[in-house]
Design a protein around this motif. Sequence first.
Motif, PDB file in Angstrom:
ATOM      1  N   GLY A   1      31.722 -17.862  14.800  1.00 27.40           N
ATOM      2  CA  GLY A   1      30.610 -18.803  14.749  1.00 27.40           C
ATOM      3  C   GLY A   1      30.858 -20.008  13.878  1.00 27.40           C
ATOM      4  O   GLY A   1      30.172 -21.021  13.998  1.00 27.40           O
TER       5      GLY A   1
ATOM      6  N   ASP B   1      24.652 -18.807  15.976  1.00 36.36           N
ATOM      7  CA  ASP B   1      25.635 -17.846  15.471  1.00 36.36           C
ATOM      8  C   ASP B   1      24.954 -16.497  15.327  1.00 36.36           C
ATOM      9  O   ASP B   1      24.150 -16.285  14.419  1.00 36.36           O
ATOM     10  CB  ASP B   1      26.165 -18.326  14.122  1.00 36.36           C
ATOM     11  CG  ASP B   1      27.269 -17.426  13.572  1.00 36.36           C
ATOM     12  OD1 ASP B   1      27.608 -16.425  14.237  1.00 36.36           O
ATOM     13  OD2 ASP B   1      27.771 -17.726  12.471  1.00 36.36           O
TER      14      ASP B   1
ATOM     15  N   SER C   1      24.391 -28.365  13.890  1.00 34.58           N
ATOM     16  CA  SER C   1      24.516 -29.155  15.130  1.00 34.58           C
ATOM     17  C   SER C   1      23.899 -30.536  15.024  1.00 34.58           C
ATOM     18  O   SER C   1      24.053 -31.363  15.930  1.00 34.58           O
ATOM     19  CB  SER C   1      23.856 -28.397  16.282  1.00 34.58           C
ATOM     20  OG  SER C   1      22.466 -28.221  16.030  1.00 34.58           O
TER      21      SER C   1
ATOM     22  N   ASP D   1      19.809 -32.175  17.585  1.00 35.22           N
ATOM     23  CA  ASP D   1      20.496 -32.151  18.884  1.00 35.22           C
ATOM     24  C   ASP D   1      20.353 -30.727  19.404  1.00 35.22           C
ATOM     25  O   ASP D   1      21.164 -29.852  19.096  1.00 35.22           O
ATOM     26  CB  ASP D   1      21.962 -32.540  18.707  1.00 35.22           C
ATOM     27  CG  ASP D   1      22.721 -32.614  20.034  1.00 35.22           C
ATOM     28  OD1 ASP D   1      22.226 -32.031  21.033  1.00 35.22           O
ATOM     29  OD2 ASP D   1      23.799 -33.229  20.065  1.00 35.22           O
TER      30      ASP D   1
ATOM     31  N   LEU E   1      20.576 -29.244  22.341  1.00 33.33           N
ATOM     32  CA  LEU E   1      21.581 -28.639  23.225  1.00 33.33           C
ATOM     33  C   LEU E   1      22.775 -28.154  22.396  1.00 33.33           C
ATOM     34  O   LEU E   1      23.276 -27.052  22.610  1.00 33.33           O
ATOM     35  CB  LEU E   1      22.042 -29.643  24.283  1.00 33.33           C
ATOM     36  CG  LEU E   1      23.044 -29.084  25.309  1.00 33.33           C
ATOM     37  CD1 LEU E   1      22.446 -27.909  26.071  1.00 33.33           C
ATOM     38  CD2 LEU E   1      23.494 -30.181  26.279  1.00 33.33           C
ATOM     39  N   SER E   2      23.167 -28.972  21.414  1.00 34.05           N
ATOM     40  CA  SER E   2      24.250 -28.542  20.527  1.00 34.05           C
ATOM     41  C   SER E   2      23.816 -27.352  19.684  1.00 34.05           C
ATOM     42  O   SER E   2      24.609 -26.445  19.410  1.00 34.05           O
ATOM     43  CB  SER E   2      24.680 -29.695  19.619  1.00 34.05           C
ATOM     44  OG  SER E   2      25.265 -30.737  20.379  1.00 34.05           O
TER      45      SER E   2
ATOM     46  N   ALA F   1      21.782 -22.927  12.877  1.00 32.57           N
ATOM     47  CA  ALA F   1      21.996 -23.552  14.186  1.00 32.57           C
ATOM     48  C   ALA F   1      21.546 -25.006  14.177  1.00 32.57           C
ATOM     49  O   ALA F   1      22.250 -25.902  14.664  1.00 32.57           O
ATOM     50  CB  ALA F   1      21.263 -22.760  15.262  1.00 32.57           C
TER      51      ALA F   1
ATOM     52  N   TYR G   1      21.769 -25.066  20.605  1.00 36.24           N
ATOM     53  CA  TYR G   1      21.812 -23.907  21.503  1.00 36.24           C
ATOM     54  C   TYR G   1      23.215 -23.302  21.502  1.00 36.24           C
ATOM     55  O   TYR G   1      23.394 -22.083  21.415  1.00 36.24           O
ATOM     56  CB  TYR G   1      21.409 -24.338  22.907  1.00 36.24           C
ATOM     57  CG  TYR G   1      21.562 -23.269  23.964  1.00 36.24           C
ATOM     58  CD1 TYR G   1      20.551 -22.339  24.197  1.00 36.24           C
ATOM     59  CD2 TYR G   1      22.718 -23.187  24.743  1.00 36.24           C
ATOM     60  CE1 TYR G   1      20.677 -21.361  25.168  1.00 36.24           C
ATOM     61  CE2 TYR G   1      22.866 -22.210  25.708  1.00 36.24           C
ATOM     62  CZ  TYR G   1      21.840 -21.294  25.922  1.00 36.24           C
ATOM     63  OH  TYR G   1      21.978 -20.325  26.875  1.00 36.24           O
ATOM     64  N   TYR G   2      24.220 -24.160  21.608  1.00 38.79           N
ATOM     65  CA  TYR G   2      25.597 -23.672  21.628  1.00 38.79           C
ATOM     66  C   TYR G   2      26.091 -23.277  20.230  1.00 38.79           C
ATOM     67  O   TYR G   2      27.084 -22.559  20.115  1.00 38.79           O
ATOM     68  CB  TYR G   2      26.524 -24.734  22.218  1.00 38.79           C
ATOM     69  CG  TYR G   2      26.329 -24.927  23.713  1.00 38.79           C
ATOM     70  CD1 TYR G   2      26.583 -23.884  24.598  1.00 38.79           C
ATOM     71  CD2 TYR G   2      25.887 -26.137  24.216  1.00 38.79           C
ATOM     72  CE1 TYR G   2      26.395 -24.048  25.967  1.00 38.79           C
ATOM     73  CE2 TYR G   2      25.700 -26.309  25.583  1.00 38.79           C
ATOM     74  CZ  TYR G   2      25.950 -25.264  26.453  1.00 38.79           C
ATOM     75  OH  TYR G   2      25.762 -25.416  27.801  1.00 38.79           O
ATOM     76  N   ALA G   3      25.389 -23.743  19.201  1.00 38.18           N
ATOM     77  CA  ALA G   3      25.824 -23.451  17.835  1.00 38.18           C
ATOM     78  C   ALA G   3      25.197 -22.185  17.279  1.00 38.18           C
ATOM     79  O   ALA G   3      25.512 -21.784  16.149  1.00 38.18           O
ATOM     80  CB  ALA G   3      25.494 -24.614  16.909  1.00 38.18           C
TER      81      ALA G   3
END
Length: 322
Positions: free
Chosen positions: A105, A71, A43, A62, A64-65, A39, A67-69
Amino acid sequence: GGFYSTSSGTSISAPHVSGGLALLLSAFPNLSVLQQAAALRSSAVDLGATGPDDIYGYGRLDLLSAYYAVDITGPATDGLSLSPNPSNGSTNISLDASVSDVVAGGSNILAAEYFIDTAGANGAGFAMTASDAAYDSSTESVSGAIDPTGLTSGNHDIYVHGQDSAGNWGPFSIVTLVMDLTAPIVISSVRAGAVNPTDAANVDFTITFSEPVTGVDSSDFLLTTTAASNVTVSGLSGTGSIYTVTVDTGSGNGTIRLDVADDNSILDAAASSLGGAVAGDGNFTAGEIYTIIKSATFSDVSLSYWAGSYIERLYIAGITSG
């Protein structure tokens, strides 16, 4: 003093990354080490030379990225195929599949494995290899060789799945392997379509095999005759396990039996030859017999007389001679 400053070195980078991981784990407390690393790295904002380098590492965090990354879903497996299938157990069976994490992912594929009959623990199966020799992409074609030793006749489920670089094992996909360890045989060769005895110019025999076969041609049949002459196989039709062979009855009175000669050209779906691997071990010589009457034995009993065939049968059996 209320302003930004710049620091460098492991003494600041280590706690910086640790703090980032603390935040990430507060959102996803069950992440594995591989998932955490994947993660953060995937990101990070790349700095300097493209990709990881000795100055900037993977780049600037990063979160926030990241968090979205995260898997937490394993790759999907599809496109399963087996060859040969059915198998007669004489060679290894090739297993091929496609493993992809693009939707789940986007991580690279790390490994793939298969199980026979029962899915086991993650990582405990038979390892598969990447078809291009390296696991370095989010979609990989993978292959394995199944040793048929010990597999019994019947159906066997093959379970296949893959692991991504974040450590996630994906769901299993299943393909069925059919093991056919029994060679085909001839069940019967019987008269078809004409009375017996007969004066017909052509007669049919029905040949029944124990299972569907291919490679059947007129050279696979022999005729055993007595007295009758010029008897030949004149036609062949059928598919699967039942074939019809037409025989020209030639001339003269006598008997005809249709035999099957095993020259290893007749194969079942698993490529097992008739009777077994040795030519001749599938020969069949126990079929029904046609009695051919081209001229009446007794001048006062014509072939067209209603009892003619019965009287000829008594004569052939040696019960009466006049």
